[in-house]
Design an enzyme around this catalytic site. Structure first.
Site, mmCIF file in Angstrom:
data_model
loop_
_atom_site.group_PDB
_atom_site.id
_atom_site.type_symbol
_atom_site.label_atom_id
_atom_site.label_comp_id
_atom_site.label_asym_id
_atom_site.label_seq_id
_atom_site.Cartn_x
_atom_site.Cartn_y
_atom_site.Cartn_z
ATOM 1 N N HIS A 48 -25.206 -22.133 17.941
ATOM 2 C CA HIS A 48 -25.040 -23.185 16.951
ATOM 3 C C HIS A 48 -24.994 -24.531 17.680
ATOM 4 O O HIS A 48 -24.867 -24.587 18.905
ATOM 5 C CB HIS A 48 -23.765 -22.967 16.127
ATOM 6 C CG HIS A 48 -22.523 -22.921 16.954
ATOM 7 N ND1 HIS A 48 -21.857 -21.762 17.251
ATOM 8 C CD2 HIS A 48 -21.839 -23.905 17.588
ATOM 9 C CE1 HIS A 48 -20.821 -22.028 18.015
ATOM 10 N NE2 HIS A 48 -20.789 -23.327 18.236
HETATM 11 C C1 T46 Z 1 -18.336 -23.886 20.416
HETATM 12 C C2 T46 Z 1 -18.260 -22.750 21.371
HETATM 13 C C3 T46 Z 1 -18.194 -23.196 22.792
HETATM 14 C C4 T46 Z 1 -11.270 -21.093 14.198
HETATM 15 O O1 T46 Z 1 -10.660 -20.639 13.220
HETATM 16 N N1 T46 Z 1 -10.843 -22.224 14.822
HETATM 17 C C5 T46 Z 1 -11.472 -22.754 15.900
HETATM 18 O O2 T46 Z 1 -11.038 -23.782 16.431
HETATM 19 C C6 T46 Z 1 -12.673 -22.112 16.378
HETATM 20 C C7 T46 Z 1 -13.423 -22.679 17.569
HETATM 21 C C8 T46 Z 1 -13.106 -20.999 15.729
HETATM 22 N N2 T46 Z 1 -12.420 -20.481 14.664
HETATM 23 C C9 T46 Z 1 -12.895 -19.271 14.026
HETATM 24 C C10 T46 Z 1 -14.267 -19.378 13.371
HETATM 25 C C11 T46 Z 1 -14.813 -17.971 13.492
HETATM 26 O O3 T46 Z 1 -14.384 -17.210 12.405
HETATM 27 O O4 T46 Z 1 -13.031 -18.264 15.024
HETATM 28 C C12 T46 Z 1 -14.139 -17.431 14.762
HETATM 29 C C13 T46 Z 1 -15.075 -17.382 15.951
HETATM 30 O O5 T46 Z 1 -15.732 -18.650 16.100
HETATM 31 P P1 T46 Z 1 -17.249 -18.800 16.569
HETATM 32 O O6 T46 Z 1 -18.023 -17.614 16.133
HETATM 33 O O7 T46 Z 1 -17.744 -20.141 16.127
HETATM 34 O O8 T46 Z 1 -17.079 -18.763 18.167
HETATM 35 P P2 T46 Z 1 -18.161 -19.084 19.275
HETATM 36 O O9 T46 Z 1 -17.617 -18.553 20.535
HETATM 37 O O10 T46 Z 1 -19.514 -18.649 18.867
HETATM 38 O O11 T46 Z 1 -18.195 -20.701 19.356
HETATM 39 C C14 T46 Z 1 -17.047 -21.400 19.765
HETATM 40 C C15 T46 Z 1 -16.812 -22.624 18.874
HETATM 41 O O12 T46 Z 1 -16.779 -22.209 17.511
HETATM 42 C C16 T46 Z 1 -17.877 -23.674 19.021
HETATM 43 O O13 T46 Z 1 -17.446 -24.889 18.442
HETATM 44 O O14 T46 Z 1 -18.916 -24.919 20.724
HETATM 45 O O15 T46 Z 1 -17.190 -21.833 21.117
#
Ligand code: T46
Length: 131
Positions: A48
């Site tokens: 993303h």
């Molecule tokens: C990024 C990369 C480096 C939350 O509830 N609060 C938060 O602050 C974050 C970051 C995520 N979440 C929830 C949203 C999803 O349900 O945690 C779950 C996993 O998040 P996501 O699939 O977006 O995780 P990554 O590792 O793909 O991405 C993350 C960050 O979301 C993103 O901003 O830049 O790490």
């Protein structure tokens, strides 16, 4: 915009210490801290971009590869030292891979969590870059 930052490490016979201050070593006010760990073997994360979010990614333990793409330039950084941080600002597509088993990836962000700031479709991301 993306850029690898080097932090000053204070090293002595006891070990090392890195201090990070907002608007100093970290070039924004820190509103949120999160960390990624316990990664399942061979998983990838990210896929993303963000519309406006600024973040610094720091690998505190182990290693991880982070591919960044601003729609014009791509680069892959291997983060494997706690005295390095990858600054990612705004419209940058990111993909994380090759997490080592012991990887702890710390992320400092300039805003609280907001799903509306995410662009999760690559074609949509490219359209926004070219606007
Ligand atoms: C990024 C990369 C480096 C939350 O509830 N609060 C938060 O602050 C974050 C970051 C995520 N979440 C929830 C949203 C999803 O349900 O945690 C779950 C996993 O998040 P996501 O699939 O977006 O995780 P990554 O590792 O793909 O991405 C993350 C960050 O979301 C993103 O901003 O830049 O790490």
């Amino acid at each position: 915009m993306f850029q690898l930052l080097s932090f000053k490490s204070v090293d002595d016979h006891r070990g090392s210490l890195v201090a990070l201050e907002e608007c100093n070593e970290v070039p924004f006010e820190i509103k949120r801290v999160y960390y990624i760990y316990g990664n399942t073997k061979n998983i990838t994360r990210g896929y993303h971009a963000h519309k406006a979010l600024k973040q610094v990614l720091i690998c505190l333990a182990g290693s991880v590869k982070v591919k960044v793409d601003d729609g014009r330039e791509k680069n892959t950084y291997e983060l494997l030292s706690p005295d390095k941080g990858l600054l990612i600002e705004g419209l940058v597509w990111r993909e994380m891979s090759h997490f080592s088993e012991n990887c702890v990836l710390l992320v400092l962000a300039d805003a609280v969590f907001d799903e509306d700031d995410y662009i999760r479709d690559y074609d949509n991301f490219i359209r926004k870059v070219n606007k």
